[in-house]
Design an enzyme around this catalytic site. Sequence first.
Site, PDB file in Angstrom:
ATOM      1  N   LYS A   1      23.393  46.288  43.890  1.00 52.88           N
ATOM      2  CA  LYS A   1      22.069  45.823  44.311  1.00 52.88           C
ATOM      3  C   LYS A   1      21.976  44.313  44.135  1.00 52.88           C
ATOM      4  O   LYS A   1      21.519  43.594  45.019  1.00 52.88           O
ATOM      5  CB  LYS A   1      20.978  46.492  43.458  1.00 52.88           C
ATOM      6  CG  LYS A   1      20.770  47.974  43.688  1.00 52.88           C
ATOM      7  CD  LYS A   1      19.645  48.467  42.774  1.00 52.88           C
ATOM      8  CE  LYS A   1      19.283  49.918  43.014  1.00 52.88           C
ATOM      9  NZ  LYS A   1      18.183  50.350  42.119  1.00 52.88           N
TER      10      LYS A   1
ATOM     11  N   GLY B   1      27.034  54.002  47.199  1.00 53.77           N
ATOM     12  CA  GLY B   1      25.856  54.814  47.448  1.00 53.77           C
ATOM     13  C   GLY B   1      25.910  55.553  48.777  1.00 53.77           C
ATOM     14  O   GLY B   1      26.909  56.190  49.129  1.00 53.77           O
ATOM     15  N   TYR B   2      24.836  55.439  49.541  1.00 55.19           N
ATOM     16  CA  TYR B   2      24.709  56.153  50.816  1.00 55.19           C
ATOM     17  C   TYR B   2      25.248  55.342  52.001  1.00 55.19           C
ATOM     18  O   TYR B   2      25.083  55.747  53.150  1.00 55.19           O
ATOM     19  CB  TYR B   2      23.238  56.514  51.058  1.00 55.19           C
ATOM     20  CG  TYR B   2      22.721  57.551  50.080  1.00 55.19           C
ATOM     21  CD1 TYR B   2      22.941  58.909  50.297  1.00 55.19           C
ATOM     22  CD2 TYR B   2      22.019  57.184  48.935  1.00 55.19           C
ATOM     23  CE1 TYR B   2      22.479  59.868  49.402  1.00 55.19           C
ATOM     24  CE2 TYR B   2      21.553  58.135  48.031  1.00 55.19           C
ATOM     25  CZ  TYR B   2      21.791  59.473  48.272  1.00 55.19           C
ATOM     26  OH  TYR B   2      21.337  60.426  47.380  1.00 55.19           O
TER      27      TYR B   2
ATOM     28  N   ASN C   1      22.984  49.029  38.449  1.00 59.18           N
ATOM     29  CA  ASN C   1      23.763  49.059  39.686  1.00 59.18           C
ATOM     30  C   ASN C   1      24.030  47.631  40.182  1.00 59.18           C
ATOM     31  O   ASN C   1      23.179  47.000  40.807  1.00 59.18           O
ATOM     32  CB  ASN C   1      22.965  49.853  40.729  1.00 59.18           C
ATOM     33  CG  ASN C   1      23.754  50.125  41.987  1.00 59.18           C
ATOM     34  OD1 ASN C   1      24.677  49.398  42.316  1.00 59.18           O
ATOM     35  ND2 ASN C   1      23.366  51.169  42.701  1.00 59.18           N
TER      36      ASN C   1
ATOM     37  N   GLU D   1      13.071  55.791  34.053  1.00 61.83           N
ATOM     38  CA  GLU D   1      12.484  56.070  35.373  1.00 61.83           C
ATOM     39  C   GLU D   1      11.448  57.158  35.259  1.00 61.83           C
ATOM     40  O   GLU D   1      11.777  58.283  34.890  1.00 61.83           O
ATOM     41  CB  GLU D   1      13.575  56.475  36.375  1.00 61.83           C
ATOM     42  CG  GLU D   1      14.094  55.276  37.092  1.00 61.83           C
ATOM     43  CD  GLU D   1      14.903  55.561  38.350  1.00 61.83           C
ATOM     44  OE1 GLU D   1      14.625  56.545  39.051  1.00 61.83           O
ATOM     45  OE2 GLU D   1      15.806  54.771  38.605  1.00 61.83           O
TER      46      GLU D   1
ATOM     47  N   HIS E   1      17.289  47.627  53.929  1.00 56.13           N
ATOM     48  CA  HIS E   1      15.950  47.838  53.379  1.00 56.13           C
ATOM     49  C   HIS E   1      15.650  46.832  52.259  1.00 56.13           C
ATOM     50  O   HIS E   1      14.548  46.332  52.129  1.00 56.13           O
ATOM     51  CB  HIS E   1      15.870  49.271  52.838  1.00 56.13           C
ATOM     52  CG  HIS E   1      17.009  49.668  51.956  1.00 56.13           C
ATOM     53  ND1 HIS E   1      18.326  49.539  52.342  1.00 56.13           N
ATOM     54  CD2 HIS E   1      17.052  50.135  50.681  1.00 56.13           C
ATOM     55  CE1 HIS E   1      19.116  49.933  51.362  1.00 56.13           C
ATOM     56  NE2 HIS E   1      18.368  50.297  50.341  1.00 56.13           N
TER      57      HIS E   1
ATOM     58  N   ASP F   1      13.792  49.799  43.169  1.00 56.98           N
ATOM     59  CA  ASP F   1      13.939  51.247  43.277  1.00 56.98           C
ATOM     60  C   ASP F   1      14.041  51.599  44.752  1.00 56.98           C
ATOM     61  O   ASP F   1      13.247  51.135  45.568  1.00 56.98           O
ATOM     62  CB  ASP F   1      12.760  51.981  42.631  1.00 56.98           C
ATOM     63  CG  ASP F   1      13.182  53.386  42.251  1.00 56.98           C
ATOM     64  OD1 ASP F   1      13.981  53.542  41.313  1.00 56.98           O
ATOM     65  OD2 ASP F   1      12.738  54.336  42.919  1.00 56.98           O
TER      66      ASP F   1
HETATM   67  P1  ITT Z   1      18.895  51.227  38.789  1.00 62.45           P
HETATM   68  O1  ITT Z   1      19.551  51.051  37.458  1.00 62.45           O
HETATM   69  O2  ITT Z   1      18.509  49.913  39.413  1.00 62.45           O
HETATM   70  O3  ITT Z   1      17.761  52.221  38.790  1.00 62.45           O
HETATM   71  P2  ITT Z   1      20.199  53.184  40.584  1.00 62.45           P
HETATM   72  O4  ITT Z   1      21.524  53.152  41.274  1.00 62.45           O
HETATM   73  O5  ITT Z   1      19.890  54.367  39.711  1.00 62.45           O
HETATM   74  O6  ITT Z   1      20.059  51.813  39.774  1.00 62.45           O
HETATM   75  P3  ITT Z   1      17.832  53.839  42.236  1.00 62.45           P
HETATM   76  O7  ITT Z   1      17.208  54.607  41.114  1.00 62.45           O
HETATM   77  O8  ITT Z   1      16.992  52.850  42.966  1.00 62.45           O
HETATM   78  O9  ITT Z   1      19.116  53.023  41.706  1.00 62.45           O
HETATM   79  O10 ITT Z   1      18.474  54.899  43.234  1.00 62.45           O
HETATM   80  C1  ITT Z   1      18.691  54.642  44.561  1.00 62.45           C
HETATM   81  C2  ITT Z   1      19.899  55.367  45.081  1.00 62.45           C
HETATM   82  O11 ITT Z   1      20.099  54.891  46.406  1.00 62.45           O
HETATM   83  C3  ITT Z   1      21.171  55.070  44.303  1.00 62.45           C
HETATM   84  O12 ITT Z   1      21.996  56.209  44.310  1.00 62.45           O
HETATM   85  C4  ITT Z   1      21.822  53.951  45.102  1.00 62.45           C
HETATM   86  O13 ITT Z   1      23.237  53.990  44.991  1.00 62.45           O
HETATM   87  C5  ITT Z   1      21.367  54.262  46.514  1.00 62.45           C
HETATM   88  N1  ITT Z   1      21.195  53.028  47.303  1.00 62.45           N
HETATM   89  C6  ITT Z   1      20.203  52.119  47.192  1.00 62.45           C
HETATM   90  N2  ITT Z   1      20.395  51.083  48.032  1.00 62.45           N
HETATM   91  C7  ITT Z   1      21.524  51.351  48.702  1.00 62.45           C
HETATM   92  C8  ITT Z   1      22.262  50.664  49.695  1.00 62.45           C
HETATM   93  O14 ITT Z   1      21.896  49.485  50.159  1.00 62.45           O
HETATM   94  N3  ITT Z   1      23.375  51.234  50.134  1.00 62.45           N
HETATM   95  C9  ITT Z   1      23.781  52.439  49.670  1.00 62.45           C
HETATM   96  N4  ITT Z   1      23.169  53.143  48.737  1.00 62.45           N
HETATM   97  C10 ITT Z   1      22.033  52.603  48.241  1.00 62.45           C
END
Ligand code: ITT
Length: 188
Positions: free
Chosen positions: A18, A147-148, A15, A42, A174, A71
């Site tokens: 991030k 994301g959210y 992602n 994961e 966060h 995460d």
């Molecule tokens: P990795 O490859 O790093 O695991 P991921 O997107 O699968 O990437 P996570 O497993 O940590 O990441 O899942 C966290 C979820 O929360 C994911 O759907 C993100 O899009 C969302 N998320 C995390 N931080 C966010 C933010 O700052 N704003 C919006 N959505 C966020």
Amino acid sequence: MRRSSDDTVRFVSSNRHKYDEALPVLRGLGVRVEYERASLQEIQSDELAIIARAKARDAYGRLGRPVIVEDDGLFIEALGGFPGAYSSYALRTIGIAGILRLLDGSGDRRATFSAAIAYDDGSESRAFEASVRGVISEVSRGEKSWGYDPVFVPDGQDKTFAEMGPDQKIGASHRTGALKAFAKWYAG
Ligand code: ITT
């Protein structure tokens, strides 16, 4: 103080958003970082720090150099903490529309967005966590986002993350708290 041999730590994630939000924070704290795209293994756990440390171990195993991974989880009170550690899965499956449907008619829209940043250099494994409290908006708001972001309103604000400019989002997120804790340990 814990520096890598070439003084750069790899931020490993599938992602890119991030990393884009982590880069200015880490740079400002004197940590040199580069992005490495990978989908990491994961493990299942309710605890972000445990998942993050396992992801970091996997990332180190692939790269053979110091890594950080992240995460995150959105813990919604009225849903008993769901989607929490399963936030990525929930977004891919029911999506934001599904989350809003689950909260339809709920007077309690409180939620906590949490982040765990994990570091691994093959011998040391550490995790750093931070959380931001807020509420889930009634509807999606904001254009450029991921994301959210369109539904999370941090306490003390009236905008969703998606309605904020990049600096304001980074300042309120966060992720930033967890990155600061990591940087304090890493860069001293
Ligand atoms: P990795 O490859 O790093 O695991 P991921 O997107 O699968 O990437 P996570 O497993 O940590 O990441 O899942 C966290 C979820 O929360 C994911 O759907 C993100 O899009 C969302 N998320 C995390 N931080 C966010 C933010 O700052 N704003 C919006 N959505 C966020």
